[in-house]
Design a protein around this motif. Structure first.
Motif, mmCIF file in Angstrom:
data_model
loop_
_atom_site.group_PDB
_atom_site.id
_atom_site.type_symbol
_atom_site.label_atom_id
_atom_site.label_comp_id
_atom_site.label_asym_id
_atom_site.label_seq_id
_atom_site.Cartn_x
_atom_site.Cartn_y
_atom_site.Cartn_z
ATOM 1 N N TRP A 136 0.831 -1.198 0.000
ATOM 2 C CA TRP A 136 0.000 0.000 0.000
ATOM 3 C C TRP A 136 0.869 1.254 0.000
ATOM 4 O O TRP A 136 0.569 2.218 -0.720
ATOM 5 N N GLU A 137 1.917 1.224 0.809
ATOM 6 C CA GLU A 137 2.770 2.412 0.937
ATOM 7 C C GLU A 137 3.502 2.712 -0.369
ATOM 8 O O GLU A 137 3.597 3.870 -0.794
ATOM 9 N N LEU A 138 4.034 1.672 -1.002
ATOM 10 C CA LEU A 138 4.749 1.865 -2.265
ATOM 11 C C LEU A 138 3.813 2.443 -3.329
ATOM 12 O O LEU A 138 4.162 3.416 -4.016
ATOM 13 N N CYS A 139 2.637 1.871 -3.467
ATOM 14 C CA CYS A 139 1.699 2.336 -4.492
ATOM 15 C C CYS A 139 1.224 3.764 -4.219
ATOM 16 O O CYS A 139 0.995 4.537 -5.164
ATOM 17 N N ALA A 140 1.098 4.143 -2.950
ATOM 18 C CA ALA A 140 0.662 5.502 -2.619
ATOM 19 C C ALA A 140 1.702 6.548 -3.014
ATOM 20 O O ALA A 140 1.371 7.726 -3.160
ATOM 21 N N GLY A 141 2.940 6.127 -3.201
ATOM 22 C CA GLY A 141 4.006 7.061 -3.554
ATOM 23 C C GLY A 141 4.297 7.155 -5.033
ATOM 24 O O GLY A 141 5.258 7.823 -5.430
ATOM 25 N N ILE A 142 3.470 6.535 -5.862
ATOM 26 C CA ILE A 142 3.756 6.495 -7.299
ATOM 27 C C ILE A 142 3.004 7.545 -8.122
ATOM 28 O O ILE A 142 3.612 8.227 -8.951
ATOM 29 N N THR A 176 13.051 -3.016 -12.351
ATOM 30 C CA THR A 176 13.771 -2.067 -13.207
ATOM 31 C C THR A 176 13.650 -0.653 -12.656
ATOM 32 O O THR A 176 14.615 0.126 -12.680
ATOM 33 N N LEU A 177 12.458 -0.300 -12.171
ATOM 34 C CA LEU A 177 12.211 1.018 -11.605
ATOM 35 C C LEU A 177 12.073 0.903 -10.086
ATOM 36 O O LEU A 177 11.423 -0.015 -9.582
ATOM 37 N N LYS A 178 12.673 1.866 -9.380
ATOM 38 C CA LYS A 178 12.657 1.878 -7.919
ATOM 39 C C LYS A 178 11.831 3.056 -7.404
ATOM 40 O O LYS A 178 11.845 4.134 -8.009
ATOM 41 N N VAL A 179 11.157 2.839 -6.289
ATOM 42 C CA VAL A 179 10.439 3.909 -5.598
ATOM 43 C C VAL A 179 10.982 3.994 -4.174
ATOM 44 O O VAL A 179 10.436 3.380 -3.255
ATOM 45 N N PRO A 180 12.084 4.724 -3.976
ATOM 46 C CA PRO A 180 12.637 4.818 -2.620
ATOM 47 C C PRO A 180 11.642 5.492 -1.673
ATOM 48 O O PRO A 180 11.011 6.493 -2.039
ATOM 49 N N ILE A 181 11.503 4.951 -0.491
ATOM 50 C CA ILE A 181 10.642 5.543 0.540
ATOM 51 C C ILE A 181 11.520 5.990 1.696
ATOM 52 O O ILE A 181 12.246 5.189 2.289
ATOM 53 N N GLU A 182 11.466 7.271 1.986
ATOM 54 C CA GLU A 182 12.256 7.832 3.083
ATOM 55 C C GLU A 182 11.715 7.381 4.433
ATOM 56 O O GLU A 182 12.447 6.898 5.282
ATOM 57 N N LYS A 207 10.219 9.087 -0.994
ATOM 58 C CA LYS A 207 8.872 9.513 -0.644
ATOM 59 C C LYS A 207 8.647 9.480 0.866
ATOM 60 O O LYS A 207 9.167 8.631 1.581
ATOM 61 N N VAL A 208 7.820 10.429 1.317
ATOM 62 C CA VAL A 208 7.261 10.409 2.658
ATOM 63 C C VAL A 208 5.802 9.960 2.512
ATOM 64 O O VAL A 208 5.042 10.528 1.727
ATOM 65 N N ILE A 209 5.452 8.906 3.248
ATOM 66 C CA ILE A 209 4.132 8.278 3.116
ATOM 67 C C ILE A 209 3.458 8.263 4.478
ATOM 68 O O ILE A 209 4.103 8.087 5.512
ATOM 69 N N CYS A 210 2.128 8.429 4.467
ATOM 70 C CA CYS A 210 1.342 8.237 5.683
ATOM 71 C C CYS A 210 0.407 7.054 5.494
ATOM 72 O O CYS A 210 -0.188 6.870 4.430
ATOM 73 N N ALA A 218 17.087 19.325 -8.374
ATOM 74 C CA ALA A 218 16.500 18.689 -7.182
ATOM 75 C C ALA A 218 16.533 17.183 -7.352
ATOM 76 O O ALA A 218 15.524 16.479 -7.213
ATOM 77 N N GLY A 219 17.709 16.656 -7.662
ATOM 78 C CA GLY A 219 17.853 15.276 -8.097
ATOM 79 C C GLY A 219 17.413 14.227 -7.094
ATOM 80 O O GLY A 219 17.091 13.102 -7.489
ATOM 81 N N ALA A 220 17.391 14.565 -5.802
ATOM 82 C CA ALA A 220 16.953 13.601 -4.793
ATOM 83 C C ALA A 220 15.482 13.775 -4.432
ATOM 84 O O ALA A 220 14.986 13.098 -3.530
ATOM 85 N N SER A 221 14.782 14.689 -5.122
ATOM 86 C CA SER A 221 13.337 14.798 -4.926
ATOM 87 C C SER A 221 12.658 13.620 -5.607
ATOM 88 O O SER A 221 13.214 12.988 -6.510
ATOM 89 N N SER A 222 11.456 13.339 -5.218
ATOM 90 C CA SER A 222 10.779 12.146 -5.727
ATOM 91 C C SER A 222 10.520 12.223 -7.230
ATOM 92 O O SER A 222 10.648 11.213 -7.935
ATOM 93 N N VAL A 223 10.164 13.407 -7.741
ATOM 94 C CA VAL A 223 9.918 13.517 -9.178
ATOM 95 C C VAL A 223 11.210 13.290 -9.959
ATOM 96 O O VAL A 223 11.232 12.592 -10.977
ATOM 97 N N SER A 224 12.308 13.861 -9.487
ATOM 98 C CA SER A 224 13.568 13.682 -10.201
ATOM 99 C C SER A 224 14.103 12.259 -10.052
ATOM 100 O O SER A 224 14.728 11.736 -10.987
ATOM 101 N N ILE A 225 13.878 11.628 -8.914
ATOM 102 C CA ILE A 225 14.247 10.213 -8.773
ATOM 103 C C ILE A 225 13.532 9.390 -9.842
ATOM 104 O O ILE A 225 14.131 8.518 -10.483
#
Length: 337
Positions: free
Chosen positions: A120-126, A302-308, A331-334, A153-160
């Protein structure tokens, strides 16, 4: 369902992170093509901080409740939903607003079925992050194979997201700027940028870009900063280069003395773009692109979604404070328990 639900609200209508609290608000009702989704998790985005402070112009169809990306379970459908969705389906999606709540009314045209292998957390950050990056890269910048690109802003979620998508799009080199050495190392080693430049302080990152490209410059720059980077962006772009502006974190007014000559002499294109203000048909096309192109690549790694960090939504104040501290590398997720 009851007449009300819990949702994150803002004391006084706008304010600092400390003004956030969980309130009782009316339960949403579905329009014809909508689903009512019980929210399991939602992602935080910088626009949420700007909206919280009262500085984000909301599109007319947006509720005042914060949040544009979420995951959850369909509890109810309107009278004319998109085919393929039913009550009980696990989904994630992009909304005009309202995701910081127990339930959200969302057009089924903006939902994607959640793979069981993804949390759930990964999908909420996509949705917001990756759709924004897809839009900037392909619909606005029109990156071609063999071209070079720089993501600020290379470490921001959009740029990641954008760095990874640029590599899949066969960019010959993908560069980034960040404001710390640790973030530069992260986007190179973990995300796959060819080179990252620390743009903090008195950095000469534009000169470093020129050096890395043999004096040519890059074909595309994706910028979230605005005024304070404008002159250096013009310097770092190659002939016939394109700059896509997605944010104005560095101000609205270009500093006095900025030389606009490169726009003319290098035949540059400078274009601004937003996503939230786009109509549903435009956003649906991007949803389809995300589902068909990117989703299989999340599943195969192939694609990663890092979660902070993942917070319980009762700690929404701390979540906002973490995001606005500019230290995150993911990403920061709640999570709504």
């Amino acid at each position: 369902m009851g007449a009300t639900m819990r949702a994150v609200d803002i004391k006084g209508g706008k304010g600092p992170a400390s003004a956030l609290f969980i309130n009782e608000i009316p339960h949403p009702q579905p329009k014809a093509s909508d689903a009512i989704v019980r929210v399991k998790a939602f992602g935080l985005n910088r626009m949420d901080l700007i909206q919280r402070e009262g500085n984000y112009p909301l599109p007319p169809q947006a509720p005042t409740t914060l949040g544009v990306e979420f995951s959850g379970v369909i509890e109810e459908l309107g009278t004319n939903p998109e085919s393929g969705f039913k009550v009980g389906d696990e989904v994630f999606g992009l909304a005009y607003g309202g995701a910081y709540a127990e339930y959200i009314a969302i057009s089924t045209h903006m939902l994607i079925h959640k793979p069981k292998e993804m949390s759930w957390e990964l999908c909420a950050g996509i949705p917001e992050t990756w759709i924004t990056a897809l839009q900037a890269l392909h619909l606005v910048a029109d990156l071609k194979p063999g071209q070079t690109i720089l993501w600020h802003a290379g470490a921001s979620s959009v740029s990641i997201a954008g760095i990874q998508l640029s590599k899949i799009a066969e960019a010959s080199a993908v560069f980034a700027t960040t404001r710390s050495d640790a973030k530069c190392e992260f986007v190179v080693k973990e995300i796959g940028a060819n080179k990252a430049f620390n743009s903090g302080g008195d950095s000469n990152w534009a000169d470093q870009v020129l050096e890395e490209t043999g004096g040519k410059g890059v074909d595309v720059i994706i910028d979230f900063v605005g005024a304070s980077y404008f002159a250096d962006n013009l310097k770092a772009l190659a002939k016939d280069g394109r700059m896509v502006m997605l944010g104005l974190m560095g101000g609205l007014e270009v500093p006095a003395g900025t030389n606009l000559g490169p726009i003319l002499f290098k035949r540059l294109r400078v274009e601004g773009s937003t996503l939230r203000s786009r109509d549903e048909n435009y956003q649906k096309k991007l949803r389809d692109d995300l589902a068909s192109f990117a989703l299989p690549k999340f599943l195969d790694g192939t694609l990663k979604v890092p979660i902070e960090k993942v917070f319980p939504w009762t700690e929404i104040i701390a979540a906002h404070q973490l995001l606005e501290g500019n230290s995150t590398m993911g990403k920061v997720i709640c999570r709504i328990d």
